[in-house]
Design a protein around this motif. Structure first.
Motif, PDB file in Angstrom:
ATOM      1  N   GLN A  71     -14.504 -58.671  -4.563  1.00  0.00           N
ATOM      2  CA  GLN A  71     -15.530 -57.313  -4.578  1.00  0.00           C
ATOM      3  C   GLN A  71     -15.430 -56.832  -3.087  1.00  0.00           C
ATOM      4  O   GLN A  71     -15.051 -57.401  -2.108  1.00  0.00           O
ATOM      5  N   ARG A  81     -17.611 -66.501 -11.125  1.00  0.00           N
ATOM      6  CA  ARG A  81     -18.600 -66.606 -12.149  1.00  0.00           C
ATOM      7  C   ARG A  81     -17.876 -67.235 -13.383  1.00  0.00           C
ATOM      8  O   ARG A  81     -16.707 -66.777 -13.780  1.00  0.00           O
ATOM      9  N   GLU A  91     -16.364 -51.227 -16.103  1.00  0.00           N
ATOM     10  CA  GLU A  91     -17.241 -50.632 -14.960  1.00  0.00           C
ATOM     11  C   GLU A  91     -16.584 -51.048 -13.722  1.00  0.00           C
ATOM     12  O   GLU A  91     -15.927 -52.012 -13.419  1.00  0.00           O
ATOM     13  N   LEU A  92     -16.277 -49.932 -12.983  1.00  0.00           N
ATOM     14  CA  LEU A  92     -15.475 -50.315 -11.721  1.00  0.00           C
ATOM     15  C   LEU A  92     -16.321 -50.677 -10.558  1.00  0.00           C
ATOM     16  O   LEU A  92     -15.722 -51.392  -9.542  1.00  0.00           O
ATOM     17  N   GLY A  93     -17.653 -50.285 -10.342  1.00  0.00           N
ATOM     18  CA  GLY A  93     -18.411 -50.667  -9.533  1.00  0.00           C
ATOM     19  C   GLY A  93     -20.001 -50.536  -9.692  1.00  0.00           C
ATOM     20  O   GLY A  93     -20.232 -49.816 -10.903  1.00  0.00           O
ATOM     21  N   ARG A 135     -29.224 -53.332 -15.612  1.00  0.00           N
ATOM     22  CA  ARG A 135     -28.374 -54.293 -14.622  1.00  0.00           C
ATOM     23  C   ARG A 135     -28.932 -55.713 -14.572  1.00  0.00           C
ATOM     24  O   ARG A 135     -28.643 -56.295 -13.659  1.00  0.00           O
ATOM     25  N   GLY A 184     -15.671 -53.767  -7.974  1.00  0.00           N
ATOM     26  CA  GLY A 184     -14.590 -54.671  -8.553  1.00  0.00           C
ATOM     27  C   GLY A 184     -13.296 -54.513  -8.193  1.00  0.00           C
ATOM     28  O   GLY A 184     -12.411 -53.614  -8.987  1.00  0.00           O
ATOM     29  N   GLY A 196     -10.133 -57.684 -17.566  1.00  0.00           N
ATOM     30  CA  GLY A 196     -10.916 -57.214 -16.355  1.00  0.00           C
ATOM     31  C   GLY A 196     -12.037 -58.195 -16.220  1.00  0.00           C
ATOM     32  O   GLY A 196     -13.079 -57.525 -15.279  1.00  0.00           O
ATOM     33  N   ARG A 197     -11.841 -59.227 -16.492  1.00  0.00           N
ATOM     34  CA  ARG A 197     -13.129 -60.096 -16.191  1.00  0.00           C
ATOM     35  C   ARG A 197     -12.474 -61.733 -15.916  1.00  0.00           C
ATOM     36  O   ARG A 197     -11.757 -62.135 -16.829  1.00  0.00           O
ATOM     37  N   PHE A 198     -12.577 -61.956 -14.683  1.00  0.00           N
ATOM     38  CA  PHE A 198     -11.919 -63.389 -14.098  1.00  0.00           C
ATOM     39  C   PHE A 198     -13.023 -64.092 -13.766  1.00  0.00           C
ATOM     40  O   PHE A 198     -14.361 -64.005 -13.654  1.00  0.00           O
TER      41      PHE A 198
END
Ligand code: AMP
Length: 458
Positions: free
Chosen positions: A138, A124, A314-316, A269, A342, A131-133
């Motif tokens: 996943q 993405r 958020e882990l998942g 979501r 994630g 924590g955002r790549f």
């Protein structure tokens, strides 16, 4: 005289990975491997089967499914056009490809629901941050072909089981229901009517969301929208008959399993394909638990502290997507539910246990050879050891004993096999125990038995 054009200075090429993506190696590689093995093992215990879909898919698969106005489709998708003119995309998520595979391979003929799990990289084009790549990994599961509430609960339980097994135990599941198509339409209308009353306060982005994808307003981090959100209508007020019953059952299942959940009426979501249950798994934030503290000052302090704290990652997350099949063109409706963890974020978590993968990452034996004749004998000998499941480290490209021994010291390997010219002639090897530096000559055909007997205690 016309001035000569200066050639443009060529930008120095840097040997560097692109922004937001990174290499995984060494201990980190083994942690990923260990995590995936654990997650797969648990998924298999719950009756899920593996699937691997391609990293490239038709772009339309995603624009049709996640929704034209979702962040993913609008700005986060890596797309490309092939020489033949096909529009492809690097997969930004796993659900649509799996529904595509389900339809393509006629999985409706199997016993339903079809339970699948997958692992791998997703892409993405988002702003890289904690924590955002842009490339992230996943572990996901999908249960396709059942509308039963117990399957929703099963998926939540499965994710919690994985997280708990890897050491993250203080978890909260945020859960909500978006209802079915009718409930969602009514809810959307009410939400739009509410935010329209406040359009004056919205910035340009907020206004665009209100027009194109009002549900996304609820995911916004804009402080004005966050404040408005508190008074906004909640999906739950719009749940009717079967959807209401479905959500009630999901909560009953979660209660019966002692899952720590909270109903979050604003959780939507933002993807078009969700209906009914949606959920996110976050780490429980201590202060949030003690919000109704009677001491006002303490309360204030805690509030300040909470604001300083970064929001729990958020882990998942996941949810039910009963409408997705039809959106993608399946003939029959295809009720389904799934979600993804994630993995990069999970492994960044301080409480994650060191997860050793099943493959042996640290051989206990180092193989040293001296001279060309020994080199010739080395490969068959190493192959014998492999057949006997004794992994080794080696320095086949090196010649000097001192250099090879230095590698042994550096790596801290407890046993060394030395094959020199004399040993080649005698059909033996020298085995050195690095603890006490003692050495023993062992016949080559007895090497496996000798090592098996001794290395276990290393
Ligand atoms: P989603 O597919 O958006 O439902 O995401 C499922 C999980 O993947 C999230 O809960 C995150 O833990 C993780 N995730 C999503 N996007 C990213 C990203 N850009 N970088 C790292 N992890 C991500």
């Amino acid at each position: 005289m016309p001035k000569e054009k200066k050639p443009k200075a060529k930008k120095q090429f840097e040997l560097k990975s692109p922004r937001g993506v990174h290499d995984i190696m060494g201990e980190e590689y083994f942690s990923y491997q260990g995590f995936f093995e654990k997650a797969e093992e648990i998924a298999l215990y719950y009756g899920f089967q593996p699937i691997e879909t391609p990293i490239l898919e038709q772009e339309e698969l995603f624009t049709r499914s996640v929704g034209e106005f979702s962040d993913i489709a609008q700005k986060e998708m890596y797309t490309l056009r092939t020489r033949g003119g096909d529009k492809l995309a690097l997969r930004p998520e796993g659900t649509a490809p799996i529904i595509r595979a389900y339809a393509e391979h006629g999985m409706h003929t199997r016993p339903q629901p079809v339970l699948l799990y997958y692992r791998g990289p997703f892409f993405r084009h988002d702003k890289p941050q904690r924590g955002r790549f842009r490339e992230f990994r996943q572990f996901g599961v999908e249960a396709i072909g059942s509308d039963k509430s117990i399957v929703d609960a099963l998926i939540i339980r499965l994710f919690l089981a994985i997280l708990e097994e890897v050491g993250i135990t203080n978890l909260t599941v945020d859960v909500n229901s978006l209802g079915d198509k009718e409930c969602r339409t009514e809810y959307k209308k009410a939400l739009v009517a509410y935010f329209r009353k406040h359009t004056g306060k919205l910035n340009t982005e907020g206004k665009a969301l209100l027009k194109n994808n009002p549900l996304r307003l609820l995911d916004s981090k804009d402080p004005v929208i966050c404040e408005l959100k508190d008074e906004a209508p909640e999906t739950m007020e719009f749940l009717q008959g079967p959807s209401k019953q479905h959500f009630k059952e999901v909560l009953e299942y979660l209660d019966s399993m002692d899952v720590n959940y909270r109903i979050n009426g604003n959780l939507v979501r933002g993807l078009d394909y969700y209906s009914r249950t949606v959920f996110e798994i976050v780490e429980t934030q201590e202060d949030a638990e003690n919000e109704n503290d009677s001491d006002e000052k303490e309360g204030e302090k805690k509030k300040e502290k909470k604001e300083e704290q970064p929001r729990a990652l958020e882990l998942g997350g996941g949810g039910r997507y009963d409408l997705l099949g039809k959106m993608l063109g399946t003939r029959r409706p295809l009720p389904a539910v799934g979600g993804a963890l994630g993995v990069d974020r999970i492994l960044m978590h301080e409480k994650v246990k060191k997860l050793d993968p099943r493959i042996i990452k640290k051989p206990k034996v180092f193989f040293i050879q001296l001279g060309f004749d020994a080199k010739l004998k080395s490969l068959p000998l190493i192959d014998n050891l492999r057949h006997a499941k004794i992994p080794i480290q080696q320095s086949l490209s090196k010649d000097k004993l001192s250099v090879q021994l230095a590698s042994v010291e550096k790596l801290g390997v407890p046993w060394v096999i030395i094959l020199g010219e004399k040993e080649v002639i005698d059909g033996t090897v020298m085995v050195r125990d690095m603890h006490d530096r003692s050495q023993k000559t062992v016949k080559q055909e007895e090497l496996v038995t000798y090592l098996k007997k001794h290395i276990a205690r290393a």
